[in-house]
Design an enzyme around this catalytic site. Structure first.
Site, PDB file in Angstrom:
ATOM      1  N   TYR A  51       1.260  -1.164  -0.215  1.00 25.70           N
ATOM      2  CA  TYR A  51       0.241  -0.358   0.322  1.00 25.70           C
ATOM      3  C   TYR A  51       1.331   0.884  -0.001  1.00 25.70           C
ATOM      4  O   TYR A  51       0.475   2.092   0.708  1.00 25.70           O
ATOM      5  CB  TYR A  51      -0.846   0.294   1.393  1.00 25.70           C
ATOM      6  CG  TYR A  51      -2.173  -0.770   0.895  1.00 25.70           C
ATOM      7  CD1 TYR A  51      -2.861  -0.542   0.045  1.00 25.70           C
ATOM      8  CD2 TYR A  51      -2.638  -1.825   1.800  1.00 25.70           C
ATOM      9  CE1 TYR A  51      -4.341  -0.829   0.152  1.00 25.70           C
ATOM     10  CE2 TYR A  51      -4.101  -2.403   1.608  1.00 25.70           C
ATOM     11  CZ  TYR A  51      -4.715  -1.855   0.916  1.00 25.70           C
ATOM     12  OH  TYR A  51      -5.913  -2.477   0.343  1.00 25.70           O
ATOM     13  N   ASN A 114     -13.233  -3.198   5.568  1.00 25.05           N
ATOM     14  CA  ASN A 114     -14.276  -2.827   3.879  1.00 25.05           C
ATOM     15  C   ASN A 114     -13.723  -4.625   3.074  1.00 25.05           C
ATOM     16  O   ASN A 114     -13.743  -4.738   2.074  1.00 25.05           O
ATOM     17  CB  ASN A 114     -14.079  -1.774   3.151  1.00 25.05           C
ATOM     18  CG  ASN A 114     -12.510  -1.950   3.066  1.00 25.05           C
ATOM     19  OD1 ASN A 114     -11.618  -2.510   2.853  1.00 25.05           O
ATOM     20  ND2 ASN A 114     -12.254  -0.978   1.690  1.00 25.05           N
ATOM     21  N   HIS A 117      -9.746  -5.657  -1.379  1.00 30.45           N
ATOM     22  CA  HIS A 117      -8.986  -5.252  -1.954  1.00 30.45           C
ATOM     23  C   HIS A 117      -9.179  -5.763  -3.734  1.00 30.45           C
ATOM     24  O   HIS A 117      -9.204  -7.198  -3.914  1.00 30.45           O
ATOM     25  CB  HIS A 117      -7.521  -5.593  -2.159  1.00 30.45           C
ATOM     26  CG  HIS A 117      -6.576  -4.626  -2.919  1.00 30.45           C
ATOM     27  ND1 HIS A 117      -6.529  -3.316  -2.968  1.00 30.45           N
ATOM     28  CD2 HIS A 117      -5.806  -4.833  -3.848  1.00 30.45           C
ATOM     29  CE1 HIS A 117      -5.911  -2.608  -3.839  1.00 30.45           C
ATOM     30  NE2 HIS A 117      -5.106  -4.021  -4.470  1.00 30.45           N
ATOM     31  N   GLU A 128       0.539  -5.887  -8.956  1.00 31.44           N
ATOM     32  CA  GLU A 128       0.254  -6.063  -7.827  1.00 31.44           C
ATOM     33  C   GLU A 128      -0.562  -7.979  -7.346  1.00 31.44           C
ATOM     34  O   GLU A 128       0.237  -8.647  -7.130  1.00 31.44           O
ATOM     35  CB  GLU A 128      -1.257  -5.730  -6.743  1.00 31.44           C
ATOM     36  CG  GLU A 128      -1.484  -4.245  -7.108  1.00 31.44           C
ATOM     37  CD  GLU A 128      -2.913  -4.141  -6.862  1.00 31.44           C
ATOM     38  OE1 GLU A 128      -2.207  -2.618  -5.958  1.00 31.44           O
ATOM     39  OE2 GLU A 128      -3.422  -4.265  -6.667  1.00 31.44           O
TER      40      GLU A 128
HETATM   41  P1  DAT Z   1      -9.810   0.821  -2.466  1.00 34.07           P
HETATM   42  O1  DAT Z   1      -9.476  -0.207  -1.204  1.00 34.07           O
HETATM   43  O2  DAT Z   1     -11.740   1.244  -2.705  1.00 34.07           O
HETATM   44  O3  DAT Z   1      -9.385   0.534  -3.982  1.00 34.07           O
HETATM   45  P2  DAT Z   1      -8.369   3.184  -1.602  1.00 34.07           P
HETATM   46  O4  DAT Z   1      -7.139   3.229  -2.527  1.00 34.07           O
HETATM   47  O5  DAT Z   1      -8.133   4.486  -1.961  1.00 34.07           O
HETATM   48  O6  DAT Z   1     -10.064   2.067  -2.015  1.00 34.07           O
HETATM   49  O7  DAT Z   1      -7.917   3.088  -0.003  1.00 34.07           O
HETATM   50  C1  DAT Z   1      -7.246   1.717   0.268  1.00 34.07           C
HETATM   51  C2  DAT Z   1      -8.055   1.730   0.939  1.00 34.07           C
HETATM   52  O8  DAT Z   1      -7.410   2.468   1.886  1.00 34.07           O
HETATM   53  C3  DAT Z   1      -9.364   1.604   2.058  1.00 34.07           C
HETATM   54  O9  DAT Z   1      -9.873  -0.293   1.290  1.00 34.07           O
HETATM   55  C4  DAT Z   1     -10.060   1.114   2.813  1.00 34.07           C
HETATM   56  C5  DAT Z   1      -7.832   2.254   3.877  1.00 34.07           C
HETATM   57  N1  DAT Z   1      -9.022   3.054   3.510  1.00 34.07           N
HETATM   58  C6  DAT Z   1      -9.526   4.209   2.178  1.00 34.07           C
HETATM   59  N2  DAT Z   1     -10.043   5.264   3.339  1.00 34.07           N
HETATM   60  C7  DAT Z   1      -9.943   5.578   4.405  1.00 34.07           C
HETATM   61  C8  DAT Z   1     -10.410   6.157   5.124  1.00 34.07           C
HETATM   62  N3  DAT Z   1     -11.041   7.446   5.039  1.00 34.07           N
HETATM   63  N4  DAT Z   1     -10.076   6.326   6.127  1.00 34.07           N
HETATM   64  C9  DAT Z   1      -9.536   5.149   7.065  1.00 34.07           C
HETATM   65  N5  DAT Z   1      -9.404   3.290   5.537  1.00 34.07           N
HETATM   66  C10 DAT Z   1      -9.023   3.919   4.553  1.00 34.07           C
HETATM   67 MG    MG Z   2      -7.062   1.241  -4.279  1.00 35.25          MG
END
Ligand code: DAT
Ligand code: MG
Length: 140
Positions: A51, A114, A117, A128
């Site tokens: 990440y 959630n 991924h 990835e």
């Molecule tokens: P996604 O997993 O839908 O691609 P992302 O790449 O924006 O979403 O973020 C990666 C992960 O980081 C996400 O699945 C959960 C965590 N995350 C994102 N926004 C967050 C927030 N506001 N608070 C806590 N965790 C968060």
């Molecule tokens: Mg993402």
């Protein structure tokens, strides 16, 4: 649309609740084929490397600790337009915004925990997949 591969992770909140089978059924019902899959436990450092794009975000520490907290199931999904299709099946990042019937609407506990991924573009999918799987583990 071309056949694509994408990287999926069933996250600790979902493996802990024995949801791997139910989540895999959602992928298969959407026409995504699981062409590789393994259960692993990440270190915090490995989760941080995976990440890295989020390392300046305020939730980075929470995210990497969560991803390393319990085993995850990493998998390669294949199908027509697999990257976008998987994102559709997953639903929005925040389960409160996820469409009914999506994995996150049904199973996610919070925006941080959630359940899944999924890669977001062809370039990230390739990176990835290579992060977790060797060529030998990927059958055609
Ligand atoms: P996604 O997993 O839908 O691609 P992302 O790449 O924006 O979403 O973020 C990666 C992960 O980081 C996400 O699945 C959960 C965590 N995350 C994102 N926004 C967050 C927030 N506001 N608070 C806590 N965790 C968060
Ligand atoms: Mg993402």
């Amino acid at each position: 649309m071309a056949t694509e591969r994408t990287l999926s992770i069933i996250k600790p909140d979902a493996t802990r609740r024995n949801l791997t089978g139910k989540i895999n059924a959602k992928f298969e019902d959407a026409g995504l084929r699981i062409v590789a899959q393994k259960r692993i436990q990440l270190t915090i450092a490995q989760a941080g490397e995976f990440y890295a794009v989020h390392k300046e975000r305020p939730f980075f520490g929470e995210l990497t600790e969560f991803m390393a907290s319990e085993p995850v199931v990493v998998q390669v999904l294949e199908g027509e337009g697999a990257i976008a299709k998987n994102r559709e099946v997953m639903g929005a990042t925040n389960p409160a915004d996820a469409a009914p019937g999506t994995i996150r609407a049904e199973f996610a506990e919070s925006v941080g925990e959630n359940s899944v991924h999924g890669s977001d573009a062809p370039e990230t999918a390739a990176q990835e997949i290579a992060f977790f799987f060797s060529g030998l583990e990927l059958v055609g």
